[in-house]
Design an enzyme around this catalytic site. Structure first.
Site, mmCIF file in Angstrom:
data_model
loop_
_atom_site.group_PDB
_atom_site.id
_atom_site.type_symbol
_atom_site.label_atom_id
_atom_site.label_comp_id
_atom_site.label_asym_id
_atom_site.label_seq_id
_atom_site.Cartn_x
_atom_site.Cartn_y
_atom_site.Cartn_z
ATOM 1 N N HIS A 178 -11.035 21.210 0.116
ATOM 2 C CA HIS A 178 -11.321 20.907 -1.592
ATOM 3 C C HIS A 178 -11.087 22.358 -1.811
ATOM 4 C CE1 HIS A 178 -13.086 21.189 -5.654
ATOM 5 N NE2 HIS A 178 -13.717 22.351 -4.877
ATOM 6 N N ARG A 187 -4.125 30.742 -5.476
ATOM 7 C CA ARG A 187 -3.443 32.025 -4.572
ATOM 8 C C ARG A 187 -2.626 31.321 -3.386
ATOM 9 N NH1 ARG A 187 -8.538 32.150 -4.957
ATOM 10 N NH2 ARG A 187 -8.745 31.642 -3.315
ATOM 11 N N GLU A 247 -19.938 15.524 -5.529
ATOM 12 C CA GLU A 247 -21.143 15.832 -4.032
ATOM 13 C C GLU A 247 -21.917 15.178 -3.852
ATOM 14 O OE1 GLU A 247 -21.767 19.794 -5.120
ATOM 15 O OE2 GLU A 247 -20.266 20.218 -7.144
ATOM 16 N N ASP A 279 -21.361 17.341 -10.854
ATOM 17 C CA ASP A 279 -21.674 18.939 -11.014
ATOM 18 C C ASP A 279 -19.799 18.618 -11.917
ATOM 19 O OD1 ASP A 279 -21.898 20.821 -10.761
ATOM 20 O OD2 ASP A 279 -20.801 21.820 -9.565
ATOM 21 N N GLN A 286 -13.848 27.686 -17.075
ATOM 22 C CA GLN A 286 -13.932 27.689 -15.496
ATOM 23 C C GLN A 286 -13.131 29.517 -15.491
ATOM 24 O OE1 GLN A 286 -13.803 25.394 -12.543
ATOM 25 N NE2 GLN A 286 -14.174 26.810 -11.159
HETATM 26 CA CA CA Z 1 -19.188 22.103 -8.102
#
Ligand code: CA
Length: 483
Positions: A178, A187, A247, A279, A286
């Site tokens: 991930h 990047r 998760e 989540d 973000q």
């Molecule tokens: Ca998370």
């Protein structure tokens, strides 16, 4: 694979059968070998009222009596009723009995979890012995038979409540796949940051917006980056890149004193059990806000947990190597390095994500799988989370939740969020990201990110020859339009 615990622990005997409805069904998630903890109310006893004021505002009030239980077959064993019937008296000494009775007055499992594995393990064993065919529920004649008919609450007659009161929620970033996939978006030549293989990366999340499976999730609004053509400054509005993150969460049982780190070899003793954790993430919010202090409003509007806490004991047969570090990777520092943890700190848990759009639900089309992965793909273990979290003296408390971070494996089909699943790489000619490749759903619908009305469903299970299959139950949430 270590199975010493499995062979020594009678609650894990694959030959055990239960008299509880559905417990011996081949496909059940909750055979007698699982017995995950939960908090529930009997719907018949729950009173949920709704009152509309003159100004149109709605006031909801509820009177519910939270009970502790363990899931079994198609129902829940009511541990309060078992306690009140005196069925646990032969199991515990007076001191333990006092502690248990006190813990049962709590509205969630924190006080019970805080008693530590020695006590909770005895309670689990007592539940197992009561539920097994030919077990302790058989004696006492008519009275015992009457108790058996009342003590199992069918799932559809139960209201599942948050299992723990979470004081602090910490989210890690433990899947290297991930981290690499997401890093590559920002990047391309330097996807994984140099600290990744040395330090378990994490951040402090928000506990107040944790909800139990089945609660709807309101699409957040917020600031987003200026458009790429530079036609305006940052924009404000409903999130357009709403995502889930697959998760697994660990609940802390006993805590540690401030200033007293938990050694990695002891860390297992501090984990009460595991749940599924979604989540929810607003990717556009973000992207604009995350530098330099990390995620904030993109993450704290909601996280969903499954209602069942699968114990470490139930997972014992499914332990596996802690982390398969590619050749040449650095050894973890001493405080993160433990022989037992390396050998058996991981868990072989299959993790599945499904989506059901509003259209699909209306047409009664079954939810569609969008990914399937495994918890064993993590680079860091839960014991390493605990050791790292406390190494500076930080105190963990009963009920604290430690999230694994999005679980993705090497296989593209195992990517645990839409940000990764729909990523199609960088175009070598333009050096810009290629257009996202949408996920295909039944009926011709596609998704790059979540739309209003979409329901996201997580499921998880463990299988191993010679052991009963166990499941985690579901973690669900439907997206509501922004307010
Ligand atoms: Ca998370």
């Amino acid at each position: 694979m270590s199975n010493t615990g499995a062979t020594a622990n009678p609650t894990l005997d694959p030959n055990l059968k239960s008299w509880a409805p559905g417990a011996n069904d081949e496909g059940t998630e909750f055979p007698i070998q699982n017995l995950p903890w939960c908090v529930f109310a009997r719907k018949a006893d729950a009173h949920i009222g709704r009152h509309t004021h003159e100004d149109g505002s709605v006031h909801e009030h509820s009177h519910i009596n939270p009970l502790f239980g363990v899931a079994i077959g198609t129902g829940i064993l009511d541990l309060h009723m078992l306690l009140e019937a005196g069925e646990l008296e032969s199991v515990f000494d007076d001191e333990e009995m006092n502690a248990i009775s006190h813990a049962f007055e709590d509205t969630c499992l924190n006080s019970l979890a805080e008693l530590g594995p020695a006590v909770t393990s005895k309670l689990r064993r007592a539940a197992s012995e009561y539920l097994r065919e030919g077990g302790t529920s058989g004696g006492g004649g008519q009275q015992a038979r009457r108790l058996r008919t009342k003590v199992i609450v069918p799932m559809n007659e139960a209201l599942l409540l948050p299992p723990m009161h979470v004081g602090n929620y910490t989210d890690f970033y433990a899947s290297m796949h991930h981290a690499t996939n997401v890093g590559a978006m920002f990047r391309p030549d330097n996807a994984l940051l140099p600290n990744y293989k040395h330090v378990p990366i994490g951040y402090h999340g928000r506990a107040s917006s944790l909800v139990v499976s089945g609660n709807d999730i309101r699409r957040p609004k917020g600031q987003q980056s200026p458009p790429e053509d530079g036609s305006s400054g940052p924009v404000f509005g409903p999130c357009k890149m709403l995502d889930y993150e697959l998760e697994v969460g660990a609940f802390i049982g006993r805590g540690n004193e401030m200033g007293e780190p938990i050694g990695i070899a002891d860390a297992r003793q501090y984990i009460f059990g595991f749940c599924l954790l979604n989540d929810w993430s607003a990717r556009d919010i973000q992207k604009w806000e995350y530098q330099p202090l990390g995620p904030f409003l993109a993450k704290n509007f909601a996280s969903s947990i499954s209602p069942f806490v699968v114990s470490l004991e139930a997972l014992e047969p499914f332990r596996c190597e802690g982390s398969v570090r590619p050749a040449g990777d650095p050894e973890p520092m001493a405080y993160l390095n433990d022989k037992t943890d390396r050998a058996s700190g991981g868990f072989d848990v299959t993790l599945e994500v499904l989506i059901a759009t509003a259209k699909m639900r209306e047409a009664k089309v079954a939810p569609s799988r969008v990914s399937i992965g495994n918890l064993k793909d993590l680079y860091w273990t839960f014991s390493q989370f605990v050791a790292h979290h406390t190494v500076n003296g930080c105190n963990l408390q009963p009920g604290d939740l430690l999230g694994s971070g999005t679980v993705s494996g090497a296989d593209p089909a195992s990517r645990g969020c839409l940000l990764e699943l729909t990523w199609d790489g960088i175009d070598p000619a333009t050096k810009k990201p290629k257009p996202r490749k949408p996920v295909q759903l039944p009926g011709g619908e596609t998704r790059t990110f979540l739309q209003d009305g979409d329901e996201v469903i997580f499921r998880a299970w463990c299988e191993r020859p010679g052991f009963r299959r166990i499941g985690f139950g579901e973690c669900r949430g439907v997206i509501l339009a922004a307010k």
